[in-house]
Design a protein around this motif. Structure first.
Motif, PDB file in Angstrom:
ATOM      1  N   PRO A  57     -60.936   1.093 -28.992  1.00 26.74           N
ATOM      2  CA  PRO A  57     -61.691   0.231 -27.788  1.00 26.74           C
ATOM      3  C   PRO A  57     -62.426   1.097 -26.866  1.00 26.74           C
ATOM      4  O   PRO A  57     -63.507   0.341 -26.248  1.00 26.74           O
ATOM      5  N   VAL A  58     -62.075   2.295 -26.704  1.00 29.33           N
ATOM      6  CA  VAL A  58     -63.136   2.918 -25.839  1.00 29.33           C
ATOM      7  C   VAL A  58     -64.607   3.111 -26.390  1.00 29.33           C
ATOM      8  O   VAL A  58     -65.673   2.913 -25.649  1.00 29.33           O
ATOM      9  N   ALA A  59     -64.552   3.619 -27.657  1.00 30.32           N
ATOM     10  CA  ALA A  59     -65.494   3.898 -28.294  1.00 30.32           C
ATOM     11  C   ALA A  59     -66.510   2.288 -28.535  1.00 30.32           C
ATOM     12  O   ALA A  59     -67.851   2.381 -28.290  1.00 30.32           O
ATOM     13  N   GLU A  60     -65.933   1.309 -28.730  1.00 33.00           N
ATOM     14  CA  GLU A  60     -66.581   0.093 -28.759  1.00 33.00           C
ATOM     15  C   GLU A  60     -67.145  -0.379 -27.363  1.00 33.00           C
ATOM     16  O   GLU A  60     -68.345  -0.794 -27.518  1.00 33.00           O
ATOM     17  N   ALA A  61     -66.400  -0.111 -26.349  1.00 32.26           N
ATOM     18  CA  ALA A  61     -66.936  -0.341 -25.089  1.00 32.26           C
ATOM     19  C   ALA A  61     -68.161   0.361 -24.837  1.00 32.26           C
ATOM     20  O   ALA A  61     -69.276  -0.031 -24.144  1.00 32.26           O
ATOM     21  N   LEU A  62     -68.089   1.651 -24.936  1.00 30.87           N
ATOM     22  CA  LEU A  62     -69.336   2.577 -24.738  1.00 30.87           C
ATOM     23  C   LEU A  62     -70.581   2.332 -25.694  1.00 30.87           C
ATOM     24  O   LEU A  62     -71.517   2.256 -25.119  1.00 30.87           O
ATOM     25  N   MET A  63     -70.137   2.006 -26.923  1.00 31.48           N
ATOM     26  CA  MET A  63     -71.316   1.943 -27.817  1.00 31.48           C
ATOM     27  C   MET A  63     -72.109   0.436 -27.297  1.00 31.48           C
ATOM     28  O   MET A  63     -73.346   0.356 -27.539  1.00 31.48           O
TER      29      MET A  63
END
Lengths: 419, 419
Positions: B278-284
Motif C-alpha cells: 500500500p505504501v508503494a502504491e500511494a507513492l507511485m
C-alpha cells in the motif's frame, strides 16, 4: 608503518571506540571509571618509576624547578589522581539527560537529549595528571579520546594510560576508546591537526599560549581552547574595605600561575584613597609587585609605573597592575578593551552597580564579591574540567563532562504529517 | 579602496554594530524588527522592481524555471516575508535568559545567562527571503551580521536590505549591525572565509553542497553548516499500515526538494508483504519512482533496481530507494552507515522498539510516528531558522535565534575567597 599511517589507524580505531562508548550504559561507563581509579592505585609503583625517568631526563636538560614540580609525581599525587577519577565516576551521567521538553499544538512531543560529541583529540603539555583527568571526563561524557601528552612526561603518561586501558577493559569497553600517542615525534601533533581523515570531531589544546595558537592557526577541525586569563578585579566606590582586601589578595596571590588569577586591579577614584592603601599593603606584604598609573602611584608611595603593555600582560606571577578609574563606565571600557573574556570581578555593596557590571561585561565568568580564582570547573560543581574556554562557540567557561556533549531532538508523534 | 580593504572595513563596522546590539534592550531589538517589517511592506514596489531586474538577468542567462521560481518575488511573498519578521519580533528574546541556576556549598550563587555570539557572516544563494530572515534572526539574538547574497538575487537583496537598515535606524540602532556585501565579486566570499582580521566569529553557509563544502574546506573561522539530509523512514514490523502510508507519503512527497525529505525507506521483512504494497502504491500514484533491493522488488512488480550509490544519494526529487531489512538492528546499522545525521524516523506501534531506535540512532532529529518533513525550525516552535546543523558542535538540528547565542556565568558572592 609510517607515522601518518599509524595516526590514521588511531583515528579509525577511535571511531570504533566512540561507537562503543556512545551505546554503553551510564553504569558501564561508571564501572570503567571506578576500575580505572583502582588500577591507578594498584599501579602506583610502576607509574612512579616511569615518572622518575621523565624527571631525570628533564633535570639532565636543565629545566626549571617550577617545571620539575609540575612534572613530578608522588604517592600522594597519584592518590589524588585516583580520587579525582572516582569523583568523575560519581558525577551524574550527562548522556540521555533531557535538557528541554515541550509539546507543539499539533501534538508532537519534543525532547532535547544529551549525546556525545564523538572523538576528541586532546593535546597537552607537562602535567601527568591530565592523562587521567582527560580520560575520565571523556569516558563520563561518552566521547572517545586520542591523547597527546607533552614529550616531557610521555613515560608517565604511558604508565597512567595503562591504568585507563585496564579500567575500560574491566568494564567490557574497548581500549581503543581512549588511546595515547606513544611517540614524542612532534609530527604526530601535525597529523592530529589534519583531523585524521575526518575521524576527529574536536581538538582541545591544553597548555601554554604557543601551543594553543599553533593549534588554532593550523587545525582543519574545530578547536575548543582557551587563550589567556587577562582578568580584572574592580573595586567599586561602594566596596567594603575589608572584603576588598580579602578578595583582591586571594584573586591575585592564592596561586599566581593559574588562568583565573587577577592581573589588573581597577579602583574607583572617589574611594581610592580609602580602598587602595590597605589592599596595596596586604599585597606587598605577601610579596606582590605593584605597577600603577599616575592615580594609583599618587596614593601608594614606592609603587612602580605601569606601561601601556602592562594593561594587556597576563603576568602569571606576583605582579599586579593598578589603575584608578572614574567609575563603572571607565572600568567596563577598560575591561572590554584589554580583557581576554575569561574572568572579571566587581567588589561592591551597591547591587545596582554590580548588576550593571555583570550585565555589560562580556566575559565567560563575571563575579560579584568573590575571588576570580573561583574560575575552575571543580568550584562550579562540574566534577572536574578539561580547561576553560574563552570561545563563545559551543562551550564557554569551564569545560566539564556536560560541556563535552552535544544533543539530539527526540520527537514523538501519533502519525502526524506536515501540511 | 580595494575589495579586501572594503571587506576589512565591513568587519570593523560589524564589531561596532555587534557591541550596539549586545548592549541594546530586548524592547529596542523588538522595535527594530517591527520597524523592519513595516519597511518591507512600505518598500514592496521598489523590492519588486529590483527583483524583476534579477529575474530578467537570470532568464537571459537561460536558468531553469525552478530557479526562477525560487528567485521571483510577488506581493504575497513580500507580505509573507514581513509576516515572518513580525513573528521573530514577537518571539521571546533569548538574551539575558538564565538557562541554569545553582548554589554551591560555600554560598556562591551561579547563573548561566544567554549572550550573543558576536559577528556572523552568512553566505547564501538565490532565495531573496533569506536576506530578511537572516537579518531578523541576528537582530533577535543580538548578533551583528555580514550578509553575502547570491549574485543571482543581489538587486533584490539590496532592496530588502534597505528595509533592514530602516528598521535598525528607526529603533536607534546603527545600520552597521546588519551589512550586506554590495558586489557580486566572488572574491568577497574568499575575504569572508579569512575572518576579516578576526572580526567574524562564525560563518554560516546556506545553500547547496558545493557552497557548504567550499566554506568548510577553506574557512579560517568556525563554520556552522549543514551538509545533506540523507534521511530514512523505517517501517517496523509493528507499524500501523494506514499510518505507514500517510507518514511515508508525506515524508517523501510533501516537498521533495527540502533537506527533511525522506530518501530511503526501510521495511522489516516480517511485515513487508503487508506494509510495503500500500505504501508503494500511494507513492507511485503520487508520481514517485521507486528503486528497491531484491527483497523490495520481489514484493512490488515493476520496481526499479537500487544500486549501491542509491543508498547514499540525496535525490531531492520524486525518487525513493527501498530496502527490506531483517529488523531493528539492521535498520539502525544501515542508517548509521549511510545516513548523514540529519533526520531519521521510525513508524511503529511497539514503544520499546521506538525507544531503542530513538536512543541508538545518531542524528540531529529522531522521530517516532511522524513525518521527517517536520525537520524545520518553525515546526519546532523556534520562530524561524537559519538552517539545520548536522554538526554536533555548538548547535545541532534547526538553528533559530536561541541557537545563535552563547552564554556567560554570572556568579554572586558575599566576599568568598578560594581556600
Amino acid at each position: 608503518m609510517t607515522l601518518d599511517a599509524t595516526m590514521l589507524e588511531m583515528g579509525r580505531r577511535a571511531r570504533t571506540g566512540a561507537e562503543a562508548l556512545r551505546t554503553a550504559t551510564a553504569a558501564t561507563r561508571s564501572a570503567a571509571l571506578s576500575a580505572m581509579a583502582a588500577a591507578l592505585r594498584d599501579r602506583a609503583q610502576p607509574i612512579l618509576d616511569a615518572n622518575a625517568a621523565d624527571v631525570d631526563r628533564a633535570r639532565s636538560r636543565g629545566v626549571t624547578e617550577a617545571l620539575i614540580d609540575r612534572l613530578a609525581l608522588t604517592p600522594a599525587r597519584i592518590a589524588a589522581m585516583a580520587g579525582a577519577v572516582e569523583e568523575v565516576a560519581a558525577f551524574p551521567d550527562p548522556l540521555g539527560q533531557a535538557t528541554a521538553n515541550w509539546t507543539r499544538p499539533n501534538g508532537l512531543a519534543f525532547s532535547r537529549v544529551r549525546t556525545p560529541l564523538g572523538v576528541l583529540a586532546i593535546i597537552y603539555e607537562s602535567r601527568p595528571n591530565v592523562t587521567a583527568d582527560a580520560a575520565a571526563l571523556c569516558i563520563r561524557s561518552g566521547n572517545a579520546a586520542i591523547l597527546r601528552s607533552g614529550s616531557d612526561c610521555l613515560d608517565s603518561a604511558l604508565a597512567i594510560h595503562a591504568a585507563v586501558t585496564e579500567g575500560l577493559t574491566a568494564a567490557g569497553l574497548p581500549g581503543e576508546a581512549v588511546q595515547l600517542v606513544d611517540t614524542p615525534d612532534r609530527a604526530a601533533v601535525g597529523a592530529l591537526l589534519t583531523g585524521l581523515g575526518g575521524t576527529i570531531d574536536l581538538l582541545i589544546p591544553r597548555g601554554g599560549r604557543s601551543l594553543v595558537e599553533r593549534v588554532q592557526a593550523e587545525a582543519r577541525v574545530p578547536v575548543l581552547g582557551h587563550l589567556e586569563g587577562m582578568n580584572h578585579t574592580y573595586l567599586h566606590a561602594s566596596a567594603d574595605p575589608d572584603m576588598a582586601v580579602a578578595v583582591v589578595l586571594n584573586a591575585k596571590m592564592r596561586r599566581v600561575s593559574v588562568c583565573g588569577a587577577t592581573e589588573t586591579l581597577l579602583v574607583d577614584r572617589e574611594a581610592a584613597g580609602r580602598l587602595l592603601p590597605p589592599v596595596a599593603e596586604a599585597l606587598m606584604a605577601a610579596g606582590c609587585e605593584l605597577r600603577g598609573d599616575a592615580g594609583a602611584r599618587a596614593l601608594i608611595p614606592g609603587m612602580g609605573e605601569a606601561e601601556e603593555a602592562d594593561w594587556s600582560t597576563e603576568y602569571l606571577a606576583p605582579i599586579l597592575s593598578v589603575k584608578v578609574v572614574e567609575g563603572l563606565d571607565e572600568a567596563v571600557e577598560h575591561i572590554n578593551r584589554y580583557g581576554s573574556g575569561h574572568t572579571e570581578a566587581i567588589v561592591a555593596e551597591d547591587s545596582f552597580a554590580a548588576a550593571a557590571f555583570q550585565s555589560v561585561v562580556d566575559a565567560s565568568i563575571v563575579l560579584w564579591n568573590a575571588s576570580t580564582q573561583f574560575a575552575d570547573g571543580g568550584e562550579f560543581g562540574f566534577g572536574g574540567e578539561i580547561g576553560i574556554s574563552t570561545s563563545r562557540l559551543h562551550a564557554r567557561g569551564p569545560v566539564g563532562a556536560e560541556q563535552l556533549t552535544s544533543y539530539k531532538y527526540v520527537v514523538t508523534g501519533t502519525g502526524q504529517t506536515r501540511p
